[in-house]
Write a protein that holds these residues in place. Sequence first.
Motif, PDB file in Angstrom:
ATOM      1  N   PHE A 129       0.986  -1.358  -0.076  1.00 11.55           N
ATOM      2  CA  PHE A 129      -0.052  -0.052  -0.047  1.00 11.55           C
ATOM      3  C   PHE A 129       0.940   1.349  -0.063  1.00 11.55           C
ATOM      4  CE2 PHE A 129      -1.782   3.489   2.606  1.00 11.55           C
ATOM      5  CZ  PHE A 129      -2.926   3.600   1.720  1.00 11.55           C
ATOM      6  N   TYR A 130       1.990   1.434   0.688  1.00 15.71           N
ATOM      7  CA  TYR A 130       2.713   2.328   0.691  1.00 15.71           C
ATOM      8  C   TYR A 130       3.662   2.797  -0.292  1.00 15.71           C
ATOM      9  CZ  TYR A 130       1.304   2.220   5.829  1.00 15.71           C
ATOM     10  OH  TYR A 130       0.449   2.305   6.812  1.00 15.71           O
ATOM     11  N   VAL A 131       4.145   1.419  -0.833  1.00 17.83           N
ATOM     12  CA  VAL A 131       4.828   1.358  -2.248  1.00 17.83           C
ATOM     13  C   VAL A 131       3.898   2.147  -3.282  1.00 17.83           C
ATOM     14  CG1 VAL A 131       5.707   0.206  -4.123  1.00 17.83           C
ATOM     15  CG2 VAL A 131       6.033  -0.730  -1.616  1.00 17.83           C
ATOM     16  N   VAL A 132       2.689   1.780  -3.481  1.00 22.92           N
ATOM     17  CA  VAL A 132       1.618   2.295  -4.313  1.00 22.92           C
ATOM     18  C   VAL A 132       1.806   3.713  -4.091  1.00 22.92           C
ATOM     19  CG1 VAL A 132      -0.643   2.413  -5.297  1.00 22.92           C
ATOM     20  CG2 VAL A 132       0.436   0.403  -4.752  1.00 22.92           C
ATOM     21  N   VAL A 133       1.571   4.351  -2.967  1.00 24.51           N
ATOM     22  CA  VAL A 133       1.327   5.816  -2.440  1.00 24.51           C
ATOM     23  C   VAL A 133       2.452   6.488  -2.763  1.00 24.51           C
ATOM     24  CG1 VAL A 133       1.012   7.195  -0.727  1.00 24.51           C
ATOM     25  CG2 VAL A 133      -0.536   5.420  -0.483  1.00 24.51           C
ATOM     26  N   VAL A 134       3.600   6.182  -2.522  1.00 21.78           N
ATOM     27  CA  VAL A 134       4.937   6.669  -2.873  1.00 21.78           C
ATOM     28  C   VAL A 134       5.216   6.858  -4.362  1.00 21.78           C
ATOM     29  CG1 VAL A 134       7.407   6.499  -2.622  1.00 21.78           C
ATOM     30  CG2 VAL A 134       6.118   6.111  -0.642  1.00 21.78           C
ATOM     31  N   MET A 135       4.892   5.691  -5.041  1.00 22.56           N
ATOM     32  CA  MET A 135       5.070   5.675  -6.652  1.00 22.56           C
ATOM     33  C   MET A 135       4.127   6.985  -7.053  1.00 22.56           C
ATOM     34  SD  MET A 135       4.966   1.913  -7.518  1.00 22.56           S
ATOM     35  CE  MET A 135       4.596   2.142  -9.219  1.00 22.56           C
ATOM     36  N   ALA A 136       2.831   6.964  -6.627  1.00 19.99           N
ATOM     37  CA  ALA A 136       1.912   7.869  -7.334  1.00 19.99           C
ATOM     38  C   ALA A 136       2.309   9.401  -6.789  1.00 19.99           C
ATOM     39  CB  ALA A 136       0.450   7.576  -6.499  1.00 19.99           C
ATOM     40  N   VAL A 137       2.835   9.532  -5.662  1.00 17.57           N
ATOM     41  CA  VAL A 137       3.336  10.887  -5.176  1.00 17.57           C
ATOM     42  C   VAL A 137       4.809  11.053  -6.133  1.00 17.57           C
ATOM     43  CG1 VAL A 137       4.388  12.236  -3.317  1.00 17.57           C
ATOM     44  CG2 VAL A 137       2.193  10.606  -2.987  1.00 17.57           C
ATOM     45  N   THR A 173      -9.223  12.993  -8.145  1.00 19.35           N
ATOM     46  CA  THR A 173      -9.751  12.733  -9.186  1.00 19.35           C
ATOM     47  C   THR A 173      -8.876  11.547  -9.525  1.00 19.35           C
ATOM     48  OG1 THR A 173     -10.956  14.522 -10.064  1.00 19.35           O
ATOM     49  CG2 THR A 173     -10.480  12.943 -11.657  1.00 19.35           C
ATOM     50  N   PHE A 174      -7.601  11.873  -9.472  1.00 25.66           N
ATOM     51  CA  PHE A 174      -6.310  10.657 -10.050  1.00 25.66           C
ATOM     52  C   PHE A 174      -6.523   9.864  -9.013  1.00 25.66           C
ATOM     53  CE2 PHE A 174      -2.425   8.981  -8.945  1.00 25.66           C
ATOM     54  CZ  PHE A 174      -1.871   8.415 -10.283  1.00 25.66           C
ATOM     55  N   ALA A 175      -6.846   9.958  -7.825  1.00 22.26           N
ATOM     56  CA  ALA A 175      -6.604   8.776  -6.662  1.00 22.26           C
ATOM     57  C   ALA A 175      -7.962   7.893  -6.832  1.00 22.26           C
ATOM     58  CB  ALA A 175      -6.953   9.289  -5.248  1.00 22.26           C
ATOM     59  N   PHE A 176      -9.258   8.605  -7.115  1.00 23.57           N
ATOM     60  CA  PHE A 176     -10.385   7.696  -7.437  1.00 23.57           C
ATOM     61  C   PHE A 176     -10.254   6.753  -8.728  1.00 23.57           C
ATOM     62  CE2 PHE A 176     -12.938  10.602  -4.699  1.00 23.57           C
ATOM     63  CZ  PHE A 176     -12.881   9.897  -3.552  1.00 23.57           C
ATOM     64  N   LYS A 177      -9.619   7.280  -9.768  1.00 20.78           N
ATOM     65  CA  LYS A 177      -9.798   6.423 -10.952  1.00 20.78           C
ATOM     66  C   LYS A 177      -8.317   5.740 -11.137  1.00 20.78           C
ATOM     67  CE  LYS A 177      -7.930  10.346 -13.951  1.00 20.78           C
ATOM     68  NZ  LYS A 177      -8.286  11.064 -15.135  1.00 20.78           N
ATOM     69  N   LEU A 178      -7.469   5.692 -10.027  1.00 25.83           N
ATOM     70  CA  LEU A 178      -6.223   5.028 -10.220  1.00 25.83           C
ATOM     71  C   LEU A 178      -6.293   3.552 -10.940  1.00 25.83           C
ATOM     72  CD1 LEU A 178      -3.349   5.018  -9.229  1.00 25.83           C
ATOM     73  CD2 LEU A 178      -3.725   3.597  -7.405  1.00 25.83           C
ATOM     74  N   PHE A 179      -5.709   3.219 -11.918  1.00 24.29           N
ATOM     75  CA  PHE A 179      -5.715   1.867 -12.586  1.00 24.29           C
ATOM     76  C   PHE A 179      -4.259   1.504 -13.182  1.00 24.29           C
ATOM     77  CE2 PHE A 179      -6.453  -0.468 -16.410  1.00 24.29           C
ATOM     78  CZ  PHE A 179      -7.216  -1.551 -15.899  1.00 24.29           C
ATOM     79  N   ASP A 180      -3.840   2.438 -13.697  1.00 24.30           N
ATOM     80  CA  ASP A 180      -2.379   1.939 -14.555  1.00 24.30           C
ATOM     81  C   ASP A 180      -1.639   1.362 -13.662  1.00 24.30           C
ATOM     82  OD1 ASP A 180      -2.106   4.298 -13.428  1.00 24.30           O
ATOM     83  OD2 ASP A 180      -1.756   5.404 -15.432  1.00 24.30           O
ATOM     84  N   ILE A 181      -1.136   1.968 -12.460  1.00 20.24           N
ATOM     85  CA  ILE A 181      -0.250   1.315 -11.380  1.00 20.24           C
ATOM     86  C   ILE A 181      -0.558  -0.058 -11.050  1.00 20.24           C
ATOM     87  CG2 ILE A 181       0.700   1.424  -9.259  1.00 20.24           C
ATOM     88  CD1 ILE A 181       0.697   4.479  -9.367  1.00 20.24           C
ATOM     89  N   ILE A 182      -1.675  -0.181 -10.691  1.00 22.15           N
ATOM     90  CA  ILE A 182      -2.404  -1.622 -10.322  1.00 22.15           C
ATOM     91  C   ILE A 182      -2.324  -2.610 -11.302  1.00 22.15           C
ATOM     92  CG2 ILE A 182      -4.193  -2.664  -9.082  1.00 22.15           C
ATOM     93  CD1 ILE A 182      -2.976  -0.436  -7.589  1.00 22.15           C
ATOM     94  N   MET A 183      -2.761  -2.140 -12.500  1.00 16.23           N
ATOM     95  CA  MET A 183      -2.563  -3.042 -13.755  1.00 16.23           C
ATOM     96  C   MET A 183      -1.351  -3.565 -13.942  1.00 16.23           C
ATOM     97  SD  MET A 183      -4.655  -4.523 -15.756  1.00 16.23           S
ATOM     98  CE  MET A 183      -4.451  -5.487 -17.637  1.00 16.23           C
ATOM     99  N   VAL A 184      -0.268  -2.673 -13.959  1.00 16.93           N
ATOM    100  CA  VAL A 184       0.974  -3.048 -14.559  1.00 16.93           C
ATOM    101  C   VAL A 184       1.816  -3.598 -13.337  1.00 16.93           C
ATOM    102  CG1 VAL A 184       3.341  -2.374 -15.468  1.00 16.93           C
ATOM    103  CG2 VAL A 184       1.038  -1.453 -16.220  1.00 16.93           C
ATOM    104  N   PHE A 185       1.711  -3.025 -12.071  1.00 21.85           N
ATOM    105  CA  PHE A 185       2.474  -3.271 -10.872  1.00 21.85           C
ATOM    106  C   PHE A 185       2.204  -4.545  -9.987  1.00 21.85           C
ATOM    107  CE2 PHE A 185       4.398  -1.944  -6.804  1.00 21.85           C
ATOM    108  CZ  PHE A 185       5.816  -1.988  -7.079  1.00 21.85           C
ATOM    109  N   THR A 186       0.872  -4.403  -9.624  1.00 25.13           N
ATOM    110  CA  THR A 186       0.492  -5.498  -8.598  1.00 25.13           C
ATOM    111  C   THR A 186      -0.540  -6.426  -9.053  1.00 25.13           C
ATOM    112  OG1 THR A 186      -1.247  -4.055  -7.786  1.00 25.13           O
ATOM    113  CG2 THR A 186       0.768  -3.513  -6.750  1.00 25.13           C
ATOM    114  N   LYS A 187      -1.385  -6.134 -10.221  1.00 27.29           N
ATOM    115  CA  LYS A 187      -2.460  -6.840 -10.773  1.00 27.29           C
ATOM    116  C   LYS A 187      -3.707  -7.064  -9.544  1.00 27.29           C
ATOM    117  CE  LYS A 187      -1.085  -8.101 -14.899  1.00 27.29           C
ATOM    118  NZ  LYS A 187       0.162  -7.316 -14.921  1.00 27.29           N
TER     119      LYS A 187
END
Length: 292
Positions: free
Chosen positions: A156-164, A222-236
């Motif tokens: 979770f913290y990895v995803v937050v840091v990546m997005a920030v 808006t970015f936070a609510f529609k987050l998709f690409d990080i999840i699709m590529v990085f964590t599935k």
Amino acid sequence: MKQKKSELLIFAMFVFPALAFVLFMADIPFMMNLYYSVFDWNGIGKDMEFVGLGNFVKIFTNDSRFWKSVIFTLKFAVFYVVIVNVVSLTVAMVMSRESKSARVGRAFYYVPYIISMTAISLIWKFILGPGFEALYDITGFEIFNWSWVGSPKLIFYVVVVMAVWQNVGFYMVNYIAGIIAVPMELIEAAKIDGAKSFQIFRKVTLPLIMPAISICMLTSLTFAFKLFDIIMVFTKGGPADSTATVAYNIYKEAFVNTNYGLATAKSLVFVCFVLLVTVIQLKITKSKEVEV
């Protein structure tokens, strides 16, 4: 009369393409979404079974994975919106100075934003995998041996840091524009009155950059609510669906589980929720804005 008709024609020539684009790319798809949400349909075949509000009932009574994704999305939104805006505003306060080092710094912070999130996800995947393994072999620091991708808590913290990390530059530019627009006369007057740096920021700068804050809060939300690409590529969505966002859950429902009708119903529920949160956020931030 001819002049009015000519002005109306020119107005229509400029407005009609935009209206047509919104109609075909947003309004019509949204109406089709409403239509499909009351059917049990796989999104491919011709057989469509009318179920009325059955899809919505299933969402609220028998879809724990969807609500798990909602909780993750809300948690991510809170952490991301707060951190990215605080960091961006702090960086903007430093980089708003007119100097060569500040200009270089702005470019340094903005570069990650122009890189695609797919590429960034792959870079971070390498860093947290072979990169950290190599660092652990060299330093022996246990932090490099942690399961950053395999642990539901750490990922979770990895995803937050990546997005920030990727988006700080974008919000920094918006904040710099707001800071530069603050009249220097007001700041000088505050200094003459004996105000300290933090007092000037809190009492003068912050209220006057509220329009920039409103924009950055809205876009980051808006970015936070529609987050998709990080999840699709990085964590599935893993591990164990711990990073599945609402957008990713809807995608899987439609194109993996082939429950297109249920997926459209989920998207409608999510749209209503996002609209509600957005309206509340805009009202709060707009109420804080002041005019010079």
